[in-house]
Each structure stands twice: as structure tokens, then as C-alpha cells.
Design an enzyme around this catalytic site. Structure first.
Site: not given
Ligand SMILES: NC(=O)c1ccc[n+]([C@@H]2O[C@H](COP(=O)([O-])OP(=O)(O)OC[C@H]3O[C@@H](n4cnc5c(N)ncnc54)[C@H](O)[C@@H]3O)[C@@H](O)[C@H]2O)c1
Ligand SMILES: [Zn+2]
Length: 437
Positions: A194, A216, A258, A300, A310, A314, A318, A321, A325, A338
Site C-alpha cells: 500500500r 501520475k 511535450e 509542470k 487533475e 492539470r 494533455n 493527448h 492516445h 508517445h
């Protein structure tokens, strides 16, 4: 949802007569460009971010002031209360053991890396962790290399190693590699017992300017990118810019996608700096790279400290993206890098912003120009169809109550919105302009 059958390298020039660029130019007369007044009306599902400005400035003079020879790291802080942490940026940082060792709390470290990075940097990292500190023992797990291994099966190898070696809650996991390793190691650290401490040592431009910062973490699912994961912050990020010396050119360009993103969504001065310094970045000029990494991390870090989980701001990171994606998943993970998919996705988002009348055509041109200058694709692979885009975009994490929210540019360069409030026709037109079927 079938993957594209063919594999080929990205196009780096627009398709001839049917190119989206031409489509845009042809459609110029049909588009009503609405003059944009500020401040604009903000509807309930539109978040506008042009008024949140970073307290940072870019200039070529600053670039020259960078002292790459110096071994004193630049430190950018990610301000998250009791989960705040430093990003150390500089040359030769892996030769400074104290930087890493001060963030290892227990006596056992598990370095997670891959078959490409291990032969290059694993010994150096083990030395940095243990030099002058014999009480720490380091083990490693070396994963197969590639986006296509960013999945549950590979993640299990990290847990197998940690459990077989009887690591306990005082363990520290160290991610040594690019964004794939960073995302997987971070997720493993979040889930093992955990949660155990972890450290990011990013070794690609992509990871140094983006993925290692902000917490993330996660893995892909066959039906979509990064769908399984956790927000989990590292103890520190150590960016040794010397590691970029071994990175292939294509990976350098991928990371630059990016960097361009930060300029477009919130930092026009940085964008202008990139327009002037793209050749230096591609030629791996150490000052230019160090400056781009620092400035990207500052952007960032500021966004993450304002909106860690987010809820709005935030999401603007993206840009491109959602389309990107879809390309990554539709083309088959790993076919395009990517950043390459994000570059083509950015062009699509910018095209759509223009169709909506939200940005001037000069911005569209500047985006094409900078991405082309960076040797990045400016259109999706030809195998992507409108239907493929639609099905992959439907499982995007930014879908809320069935509504696809997108990051689109609006207003002068450096401003964007995260919104579900747009004319669906514009999205359809963009998809048709960029896909053959
Ligand atoms: N968590 C986030 O916020 C975030 C942000 C952006 C991207 N990402 C993720 O990051 C991943 C992409 O990261 P990436 O572009 O770093 O890809 P990557 O991790 O696959 O690394 C690219 C390639 O470079 C190799 N490599 C790494 N460092 C090297 C070095 N110094 N010298 C030589 N080769 C080296 C790797 O082994 C790999 O083959 C994607 O999975 C993406 O989803 C996450
Ligand atoms: Zn990205």
C-alpha cells in the site's frame, strides 16, 4: 477496435493535396473567425487558464547564463505541502551520491530499470546509492524495454522481485529510465504494501521534462492508454542531463513534443524561445537542453501544485493527448513514440481550435512549423480511421458523464481551455480532414 496492421515511421511532411494543412488553408474563406474579447464568458463546463501565468521568464540571455560545467544542480520545487519534493537538474548529478542518499529513508533499495538502460547506467546508480553508505543494499529488476510492456504482466515482475526478496515498508523503489519505467515503477511503489517511497531518475527528454514530475503513475490496458494507475508522488526527481548523451535522435524529438506543449498552453515566451532554439535542442546543445528541461519542469511543477489530482487546470497538460492516445492504442503501442503521437494529436487539436474560430490561422502555421522543425509528425498514421479515433477517444479519461472534454487553444498563443462545450461538427470535420476513411 482493431490495431492498424502496418508499421511505418511517422510522416514528417503534410499529405499532398488532401493534407489537413491544405484543407485548413482551403477552408479559410469558409471559416468565420470570431474576434476574441477578453475576459471571455466562462460557462460552467469550460475552464479557462489564460490568467494563471507562471512566475518565470525565458530569454536567450538566460540560456547563455546557464552554467552547464557547474556541478551545482538547479533545483525546481514541486510544492505539495507535506508531499513537496525537489527536482534536481544538472550535469554529473549521478556522481554526487548525497543528492540521492538523502532521500533514501530505509536500508533497502529496489532499482527498476530495463534492458536498454541497465547496461548504461545501473552501475552508476548503484554506486551513487551506496558510495560512503555501506548500510544500504541495492537490488534491481530489469524489465523488457518498450511501451508494449507497460502492462500488468510486466508490473508483476516488480512485485515478484520485491516479495521474493522480502522488501518491507521501509523499502525505496528507484525508477531508472524513461517514462515507461517511471510510470510503472511509480505505480508499483504506490501499490506495494500500500505504498513505499520512490525516487525518479529519468533518462529521456520525455521523462525529464514531463513524466517524472507530478506523480501520475500507471500502466496501459489493451483498450486504452494509462487507464490503470494512481497519483503517487516521488521523494525527489534527479535529472542528470548527461544521460541524454546516449539517447537516440528520435527519442530526443519525441520529448520535445511535450516541451512545445508547455509553450502552447501557458508560456508564450518559452514557445518563442523554442522557435529560435529548436536546432540547438535537436543538436543536444547542453545549455539549450538544460534550459528547456528547467523551464518545462517549472511549468509542470506550477500546474501540479495548483491541481495535483487533475480537477481542471492539470488536464491542460494533455493538449493533443486525446487524439495522441487514440493513435498510440489504435496503431499498436510502441509503433509511434508517445511524443510523435502527441505531436500529430496537437496538430489535430489546433486544427479543431481553428475550425471553431477560437484561434488565428497564424497560430496553426506556427504549430506546424515548430513541429516540423523538430522532425515530428504533423498528421496521424494513414491507417487511423475516423471510427478508430472515435472508439478510442470514447474511453479517454477526460470523458465525464459521456461527454468528451478536450484541451483546445483559444485566444492569443499561450492560452487554452479544457472544455466539453464545443460544436461536435468541428471535431467531426477535423477527424475527416486527417483520416482517409
Ligand atoms: N506520468 C506522466 O505524467 C507522463 C507524462 C508523459 C508521458 N508519460 C508516459 O511516458 C511514456 C513515454 O516515455 P519515454 O518517451 O521516455 O519512452 P520510454 O520510456 O519507452 O523510453 C524511450 C526509449 O529510450 C530508451 N532509453 C531511456 N533512457 C535512455 C538513455 N539515456 N539512453 C539510451 N536509451 C534510453 C528506453 O529504453 C526506450 O527504448 C509513455 O508511456 C507515456 O504515457 C507519462
Ligand atoms: Zn505526454
Amino acid at each position: 477496435m482493431a490495431y492498424c496492421a502496418t508499421s511505418h515511421t511517422p510522416h514528417i511532411s503534410p499529405k499532398s493535396s488532401s493534407s489537413p494543412r491544405n484543407a485548413l488553408i482551403r477552408s479559410r474563406n469558409r471559416l468565420t473567425v470570431v474576434p476574441i474579447r477578453f475576459p471571455p464568458k466562462i460557462s460552467s463546463n469550460v475552464l479557462k487558464f489564460d490568467r494563471i501565468r507562471p512566475p518565470i521568464r525565458a530569454s536567450s540571455a538566460q540560456l547563455m547564463e546557464q552554467n552547464v560545467g557547474s556541478r551545482v544542480p538547479t533545483i525546481v520545487d514541486v510544492d505539495l505541502g507535506n508531499r513537496s519534493y525537489p527536482i534536481y537538474i544538472g550535469s554529473g548529478l549521478l556522481d554526487q551520491p548525497h543528492l540521492l542518499q538523502r532521500h533514501v529513508h530505509g536500508k533497502r533499495v529496489l532499482v527498476v530499470t530495463n534492458t536498454t538502460v541497465a547496461p548504461l547506467y545501473l552501475d552508476k546508480v548503484v554506486s551513487a546509492l551506496t558510495d560512503g553508505n555501506s548500510s544500504v543494499s541495492v537490488e534491481s529488476v530489469i524489465l523488457p524495454d518498450g511501451e508494449k510492456y507497460k502492462n500488468m504482466e510486466t508490473l508483476m515482475k516488480v512485485f515478484d522481485k520485491a516479495i521474493e526478496s522480502r522488501f518491507d515498508r521501509r523499502a525505496t523503489f528507484v525508477a531508472l529510465g524513461g517514462g515507461v519505467i517511471g510510470d510503472m515503477c511509480g505505480f508499483a511503489a504506490a501499490a506495494f504494501l500500500r505504498g513505499v517511497n520512490f525516487i525518479q531518475i529519468p533518462t529521456t527528454v520525455m521523462a525529464q521534462v514531463d513524466s517524472s514530475v507530478g506523480g501520475k503513475t500507471g500502466i496501459n490496458h489493451a483498450l486504452g492508454k494509462n487507464l490503470i494507475g494512481a497519483f503517487y508522488q516521488p521523494q525527489c526527481v534527479l535529472v542528470d542531463t548527461d544521460t541524454l548523451n546516449t539517447l537516440p535522435d528520435r527519442e530526443i524529438a519525441s520529448g520535445i513534443a511535450e516541451v512545445v506543449k508547455y509553450g502552447l498552453i501557458r508560456d508564450v515566451e518559452f514557445f518563442e524561445w523554442q522557435e529560435k532554439n529548436m536546432n540547438a535542442l535537436l543538436a543536444r546543445d547542453p545549455n539549450a537542453l538544460a534550459y528547456a528541461i528547467k523551464r518545462s519542469c517549472e511549468n509542470k511543477a506550477e500546474v501540479v501544485s495548483l491541481d495535483e489530482k487533475e480537477s481542471g487546470l492539470r488536464a491542460t497538460l494533455n493538449l493533443g493527448h486525446t487524439f495522441g492516445h487514440a493513435i498510440e492504442a489504435g496503431f499498436g503501442y510502441g509503433q509511434w513514440l508517445h511524443g510523435e503521437a502527441v505531436a500529430a494529436g496537437t496538430v489535430m487539436a489546433v486544427d479543431m481550435s481553428h475550425r471553431l474560430g477560437w484561434i488565428d490561422e497564424s497560430i496553426v502555421k506556427r504549430v506546424y512549423n515548430i513541429l516540423q522543425a523538430a522532425n515530428l509528425p504533423i498528421a496521424p498514421p494513414e491507417c487511423m480511421t475516423v471510427e478508430m479515433f472515435k472508439s478510442y477517444m470514447a474511453v479517454d479519461k477526460k470523458v465525464a458523464d459521456g461527454l468528451l472534454r478536450l484541451i483546445l487553444l483559444k485566444g492569443p498563443l499561450g492560452n487554452c481551455v479544457f472544455t466539453g462545450d464545443y460544436d461536435r461538427k468541428a471535431l467531426d470535420e477535423t477527424l475527416h480532414a486527417f483520416c482517409k476513411s
